[in-house]
Design a protein around this motif. Structure first.
Motif, PDB file in Angstrom:
ATOM      1  N   PRO A 150      29.166 -28.958  52.473  1.00 24.72           N
ATOM      2  CA  PRO A 150      30.021 -28.836  53.665  1.00 24.72           C
ATOM      3  C   PRO A 150      29.310 -29.308  54.923  1.00 24.72           C
ATOM      4  O   PRO A 150      28.131 -29.005  55.140  1.00 24.72           O
ATOM      5  CB  PRO A 150      30.299 -27.323  53.731  1.00 24.72           C
ATOM      6  CG  PRO A 150      29.114 -26.686  53.072  1.00 24.72           C
ATOM      7  CD  PRO A 150      28.642 -27.656  52.021  1.00 24.72           C
ATOM      8  N   THR A 151      29.988 -30.073  55.757  1.00 30.64           N
ATOM      9  CA  THR A 151      29.416 -30.457  57.048  1.00 30.64           C
ATOM     10  C   THR A 151      29.568 -29.309  58.047  1.00 30.64           C
ATOM     11  O   THR A 151      28.831 -29.222  59.018  1.00 30.64           O
ATOM     12  CB  THR A 151      30.130 -31.705  57.617  1.00 30.64           C
ATOM     13  OG1 THR A 151      31.536 -31.452  57.643  1.00 30.64           O
ATOM     14  CG2 THR A 151      29.859 -32.922  56.754  1.00 30.64           C
ATOM     15  N   ASN A 152      30.534 -28.450  57.784  1.00 30.64           N
ATOM     16  CA  ASN A 152      30.783 -27.291  58.639  1.00 30.64           C
ATOM     17  C   ASN A 152      31.165 -26.115  57.743  1.00 30.64           C
ATOM     18  O   ASN A 152      32.227 -26.120  57.143  1.00 30.64           O
ATOM     19  CB  ASN A 152      31.909 -27.599  59.634  1.00 30.64           C
ATOM     20  CG  ASN A 152      32.121 -26.488  60.643  1.00 30.64           C
ATOM     21  OD1 ASN A 152      31.974 -25.313  60.332  1.00 30.64           O
ATOM     22  ND2 ASN A 152      32.488 -26.862  61.862  1.00 30.64           N
ATOM     23  N   VAL A 153      30.278 -25.136  57.646  1.00 32.14           N
ATOM     24  CA  VAL A 153      30.498 -24.004  56.743  1.00 32.14           C
ATOM     25  C   VAL A 153      31.739 -23.213  57.150  1.00 32.14           C
ATOM     26  O   VAL A 153      32.535 -22.794  56.309  1.00 32.14           O
ATOM     27  CB  VAL A 153      29.265 -23.063  56.726  1.00 32.14           C
ATOM     28  CG1 VAL A 153      29.539 -21.829  55.888  1.00 32.14           C
ATOM     29  CG2 VAL A 153      28.059 -23.803  56.192  1.00 32.14           C
ATOM     30  N   VAL A 154      31.941 -23.041  58.458  1.00 34.07           N
ATOM     31  CA  VAL A 154      33.098 -22.288  58.946  1.00 34.07           C
ATOM     32  C   VAL A 154      34.393 -22.987  58.542  1.00 34.07           C
ATOM     33  O   VAL A 154      35.364 -22.341  58.113  1.00 34.07           O
ATOM     34  CB  VAL A 154      33.025 -22.102  60.480  1.00 34.07           C
ATOM     35  CG1 VAL A 154      34.271 -21.392  60.993  1.00 34.07           C
ATOM     36  CG2 VAL A 154      31.778 -21.310  60.852  1.00 34.07           C
ATOM     37  N   ALA A 155      34.420 -24.324  58.642  1.00 34.97           N
ATOM     38  CA  ALA A 155      35.606 -25.092  58.248  1.00 34.97           C
ATOM     39  C   ALA A 155      35.854 -24.957  56.741  1.00 34.97           C
ATOM     40  O   ALA A 155      37.004 -24.825  56.303  1.00 34.97           O
ATOM     41  CB  ALA A 155      35.433 -26.562  58.622  1.00 34.97           C
ATOM     42  N   ALA A 156      34.783 -24.997  55.955  1.00 37.46           N
ATOM     43  CA  ALA A 156      34.922 -24.825  54.499  1.00 37.46           C
ATOM     44  C   ALA A 156      35.503 -23.463  54.167  1.00 37.46           C
ATOM     45  O   ALA A 156      36.363 -23.329  53.289  1.00 37.46           O
ATOM     46  CB  ALA A 156      33.560 -25.002  53.821  1.00 37.46           C
ATOM     47  N   ASN A 159      39.239 -23.446  55.140  1.00 36.93           N
ATOM     48  CA  ASN A 159      40.075 -24.259  54.247  1.00 36.93           C
ATOM     49  C   ASN A 159      40.046 -23.778  52.799  1.00 36.93           C
ATOM     50  O   ASN A 159      40.755 -24.319  51.958  1.00 36.93           O
ATOM     51  CB  ASN A 159      39.614 -25.725  54.292  1.00 36.93           C
ATOM     52  CG  ASN A 159      39.813 -26.338  55.660  1.00 36.93           C
ATOM     53  OD1 ASN A 159      40.741 -25.977  56.377  1.00 36.93           O
ATOM     54  ND2 ASN A 159      38.936 -27.249  56.048  1.00 36.93           N
TER      55      ASN A 159
END
Length: 451
Positions: A150-156, A159
């Motif tokens: 993931p480039t962004n853990v929060v986004a992962a 989603n």
């Protein structure tokens, strides 16, 4: 004189009753469009969606907390690498067997031959088109590998990107394992508490399961009815027969080699299988499968890694169905696929089916992304879209059995399976039931005494 209290049926029976009542209501609503549209839109669909949302709400925190606790408790990156390699190897072998069996059965029984295409009602499949384009454009080996990170853990997390969440949790667990005890233990205690609390939340949510099942199955039957099955009965019958064969013969054989009876495993998972079957969602039972396989003897480090990973890499029921459906559509259009084309289909399905478990209508999307590789018209999927949900129910149940068994297989392979827990599983469950019943009786007696 005290009246004898009627014992409430168990969860499996409640789900089964909800399933039957939902089918009956859906059949009654199907022939009354105005009443059906109001009932589905205003009552049934929201009631079903509530259950799915409740389950999705708890999946990510359970996977993260369980993985971190399991990996940090293992504390050995070498051992984790060994487990990961064995897990992926096992998943690849099993899903390949599923695809090959699907192709063999479809070639043997010819479910698509002799069907009058003019008698089939079509369904709009345009809603899958955009998703399919994304899958086709970004699903090579390199893209699958990159999607793990993931480039962004929060986004992962937002989603629900399960592969990225697993990757981050494993690395975090390894980092935590390398810390001194005074830094590691407080956070590990919090994660253990989170994991246990989320399993308790799961048990609360499961009380709503019979209502959710009732609503979801009623919506399906109300929308499609039973008439859509008639021209496609050969396909539906073959898919169900293939899934039974795979569960009892292939998975049963693997279980036997591991010293387990497949019927014992099915008995353990009966509640989860009914729930997964009626909701067409294996996500609804993820937390409970992890807990049950841990109680059955597989260590937490393995159940928390193997089962969530299996949701992306070990979809036995889905890959079995996809290979049958692909040949069915070829036969429907009178296309004679060569051995080379069928091998291409196997390879394409092996690659395309990995890592997109979170996509809605995943099996449909995989088929759309795959059929073009062997020249099968995509429009043919419109003919099976109406009964896809009925087949989805069975393939989801097989996915559940396959992933639960995978945890036991990897634990046995690693030599970390607790045979004593496995042997005494049912005794322990019976003792827990008696203890719960005694606590309830004690609370009731306490209330009566103080009233």
């Amino acid at each position: 004189m005290a009246t004898k209290r009627i014992k409430a049926p168990g969860l499996a029976w409640q789900i089964l009753i909800g399933l039957i009542l939902g089918i009956v209501l859906g059949a009654l609503l199907h022939n009354h469009p105005e009443t059906r549209d109001w009932a589905v839109g205003s009552i049934l669909q929201p009631a079903g969606d509530i259950f799915i949302r409740l389950i999705k709400m708890i999946v990510v925190p359970i996977v993260i907390s369980s993985l971190i606790v399991g990996i940090a408790g293992m504390g050995d990156a070498k051992k984790l690498g060994r487990i990961g390699l064995r897990t992926i190897l096992y998943f690849e072998v099993i899903t390949t067997i599923a695809i090959v069996i699907g192709l063999l059965l479809a070639n043997l029984f010819h479910p698509g031959s002799g069907i009058d295409m003019s008698s089939l009602s079509t369904v709009d499949i345009s809603s899958y088109t955009e998703t399919t384009k994304e899958v086709e454009q970004g699903h090579g080996f390199a893209d699958t590998l990159l999607s793990l990170i993931p480039t962004n853990v929060v986004a992962a997390l937002a989603n629900g990107d399960m592969l990225a969440i697993i990757f981050f949790s494993v690395l975090f667990g390894l980092g935590l394992a390398g810390l001194p005890n005074e830094l590691r233990d407080p956070f590990l205690t919090i994660m253990r508490g989170t994991s246990e609390a989320m399993f308790r939340v799961t048990n609360m949510i499961m009380r709503y399961a019979p209502i959710g099942v009732f609503a979801l199955i009623a919506v399906t039957v109300a929308n499609f009815g039973f008439s859509s099955l008639i021209p496609l009965i050969k396909l539906v019958a073959l898919v169900y027969a293939a899934i039974l064969f795979f569960a009892l013969v292939i998975l049963g054989g693997i279980a036997r080699v591991c010293g387990i009876n497949i019927f014992t495993l099915i008995r353990i998972l009966k509640d989860e299988l009914l729930l997964a079957y009626s909701t067409s969602s294996s996500e609804t039972v993820l937390p409970r499968i992890m807990k049950k396989m841990e109680d059955f003897g597989a260590p937490k480090a393995i159940t928390s890694f193997v089962i969530p990973t299996g949701y992306s890499f070990n979809l036995d029921g889905s890959t079995l169905y996809q290979s049958i459906a692909a040949i069915f559509l070829a036969q429907l259009y009178g296309i004679d696929l060569s051995i080379g084309q069928q091998i291409t289909l196997v390879v394409t399905l092996m690659v395309t089916s990995k890592g997109i478990a979170g996509v809605p209508g995943v099996s449909f999307v995989v088929l759309l992304a795959t059929l073009g590789s062997v020249g099968i018209p995509l429009e043919g999927l419109a003919f099976i879209a109406g009964v896809d949900r009925i087949m989805d129910m069975a393939r989801t149940a097989l996915n559940v059995v396959g992933n639960a068994l995978a945890a036991i297989v990897i634990a046995k392979w690693d030599g970390s399976y607790d045979a004593n827990k496995g042997e005494h599983y049912f005794e322990t469950r019976a003792e827990e039931k008696v203890a719960r019943r005694e606590r309830r009786e004690a609370r009731r007696e306490h209330r009566r005494t103080h009233d």
